[in-house]
Enzyme design. Structure first.
Site, PDB file in Angstrom:
ATOM      1  CD1 TRP A 325      -2.988   1.081   0.868  1.00  0.00           C
ATOM      2  CD2 TRP A 325      -1.623   2.290   2.028  1.00  0.00           C
ATOM      3  NE1 TRP A 325      -3.544   2.849   1.213  1.00  0.00           N
ATOM      4  CE2 TRP A 325      -2.562   3.248   1.993  1.00  0.00           C
ATOM      5  CE3 TRP A 325      -0.332   2.776   2.761  1.00  0.00           C
ATOM      6  CZ2 TRP A 325      -2.501   4.655   2.525  1.00  0.00           C
ATOM      7  CZ3 TRP A 325      -0.313   4.233   3.375  1.00  0.00           C
ATOM      8  CH2 TRP A 325      -1.502   5.018   3.187  1.00  0.00           C
ATOM      9  CG  HIS A 326       3.307   2.388   3.192  1.00  0.00           C
ATOM     10  ND1 HIS A 326       2.768   1.439   3.904  1.00  0.00           N
ATOM     11  CD2 HIS A 326       3.412   3.492   4.090  1.00  0.00           C
ATOM     12  CE1 HIS A 326       2.351   1.842   5.316  1.00  0.00           C
ATOM     13  NE2 HIS A 326       2.822   3.204   5.096  1.00  0.00           N
ATOM     14  N   GLY A 327       3.691   1.863  -1.333  1.00  0.00           N
ATOM     15  CA  GLY A 327       4.573   2.132  -2.569  1.00  0.00           C
ATOM     16  C   GLY A 327       4.557   1.058  -3.607  1.00  0.00           C
TER      17      GLY A 327
END
Length: 478
Positions: A325-327
């Site tokens: 989700w963060h990248g």
């Protein structure tokens, strides 16, 4: 439009004055004003992506009503999965398309096949991960019969796009925010003053702590292959404070701004660097995302039911998805998996719910055991942040290899070439002290309002802020 910019300093008072002194007697007009302000706020980033936000909003609004009014379960499922697939499809395309294409090409190259790949120059829409999760939680809650569909389009659109939380959270729930938007709000002086103090504290964390630490962290991480161990250790320390000051500072500004309009948002940080184990850290760091994954992924997967095998599987899934989700980078995935390994002993030994209360509650200092636990937890977290900050996995591994080479020649050479390095270390020490004595409150400025306190706080930021440069918030890229 950055929270720490002159344009926002003009935007916020304008909306505030219109909200409370022009249309304060009309709830509908207040919500329309906040919605218009939110769309303007978002359009200042890139007006083209405003249409994507509008499409996502209308999609979830319509599917919510269709599920609510569906006479058959199959019809309800159709609209539910339509919303899920389209929302995740847009998120996946804008955020992960090039990652998957390039990773696939690298895999083929590893086996001796050289292929020409076609990638798009995709601009990641600001806040897409956050407002997508707002919509997903709303649709899931309707499908699970936890809430009724919202029939007022303005109120629902405001829930999705409310400007304090639009681009970097916290990730709100319809059960918490929508009822506040439908209830008449009365100006509360104490709440507004508390909100102002929280904004000031957030600005301090961003402009003084995060942006100052970024100056050092950026240069040290660029010298990952040549710097000595002490310098690399300090680089990891600086980035740990940079990302905390940056993201928690944004959250403080968001919560404080919302209080000015009489609306409470979910708390997103609760002094996470005073955690005694990794499980406690994740109850105190990015709380809205951690709780979102728990409620909408971990529990539906079976949670802790079914023995150790299921607990291990579900925990790794949660942290893998959190990292992703963060990248779109393998560094984030490894960061997530590393945290899963960190938390595994407490999961297996069922000690992950031991440290629920505030550390050293009612006492000025922690005992030796608590202090040791906090140091160990911070160190483990800091090592994981190296992957989070590094551009590639190889660079992160080289960074850690050189950090643990125990090469102390030259001391912390990096600090000797900067004009205010010692001052920054003193500021960080003072920051930790203030956070420690304030750990049982939402923020350090909590208390009775005085003009002197306000003036001193603003002067503190202005004077210390000269050491930093105005930069984007880190989580805008997620």
């Amino acid at each position: 439009m950055l929270f720490n910019s002159l344009s926002f300093a003009l935007f916020l008072p304008t909306v505030f004055l219109l909200y409370w002194f022009v249309i304060n007697k009309n709830l509908k007009l207040q919500n329309i004003l906040l919605l218009a302000a939110s769309y303007y706020f978002y359009a200042c980033w890139d007006w083209r992506f405003l249409f994507l936000l509008l499409f996502s909003t209308v999609l979830d609004y319509v599917t919510g009503l269709k599920m609510q009014d569906a006479s058959k379960e199959n019809e309800k499922k159709f609209w539910f999965w339509l919303s899920i697939i389209v929302n995740l499809g847009f998120l996946g395309f804008f955020k992960y398309y090039n990652f998957f294409i390039e990773s696939f090409a690298d895999l083929l190259h590893h086996f001796g096949f050289n292929v020409a790949i076609w990638t798009l120059k995709i601009i990641l829409p600001v806040g897409i991960s956050f407002y997508t999760f707002h919509g997903l939680s709303y649709v899931i809650d309707i499908y699970k019969n936890r809430i009724k569909a919202e029939r007022n389009l303005v109120d629902y659109a405001l829930f999705v796009s409310y400007f304090p939380l639009l681009v970097a959270g916290p990730i709100e729930r319809a059960t918490h925010l929508l009822p506040q938007l439908k209830k008449k709000r009365v100006f509360n002086t104490d709440k507004a003053i508390d909100g102002l103090y929280q904004i000031i504290w957030g600005l301090f964390k961003k402009m003084v702590i995060a942006d100052s630490c970024a100056t050092y962290a950026n240069e040290i991480f660029e010298k990952y292959d040549t710097a000595n161990s002490l310098t690399l250790f300090m680089g990891a320390v600086y980035f740990s404070f940079q990302i905390y000051g940056d993201f928690s500072g944004y959250s403080d500004i968001a919560l404080g701004t919302s209080k000015l309009f009489g609306i409470d948002l979910l708390r997103n940080f609760n002094y996470p660097y005073f955690s005694r184990d990794i499980a406690e850290f994740w109850r105190r760091w990015h709380i809205s995302l951690s709780s979102w994954f728990k409620d909408y992924l971990y529990i539906p997967l079976g949670g802790s039911r079914g023995g150790n095998r299921m607990r291990i599987r579900n925990t790794f899934i949660i942290f893998l998805v959190s990292g992703f989700w963060h990248g779109a980078n393998w560094t984030f995935i490894i960061w997530g998996l590393l945290n899963a390994f960190y938390i595994m002993p407490s999961i297996l030994m069922k000690t992950n719910r031991e440290n629920i209360d505030i550390v050293a509650a009612g006492r000025k200092l922690p005992n030796f055991r608590e202090f040791s636990q906090m140091i160990i937890t911070f160190f483990l977290t800091m090592m994981a942040w190296v992957f989070f900050r590094s551009e590639t996995v190889i660079k992160a591994l080289v960074y850690l290899k050189n950090l643990f080479s125990f090469n102390f020649s030259g001391g912390i050479a990096y600090l000797s070439i900067e004009r205010y390095s010692v001052e920054l270390l003193l500021i960080l020490g003072g920051f930790l002290f203030v956070e420690w004595i304030s750990r049982e409150r939402e923020h350090p400025f909590f208390g009775r309002f005085t003009i002197l306190k306000l003036i001193l706080a603003l002067l503190f930021i202005i004077i210390l802020g000269v050491y930093s440069q105005i930069t984007d918030f880190i989580y805008f890229q997620f």
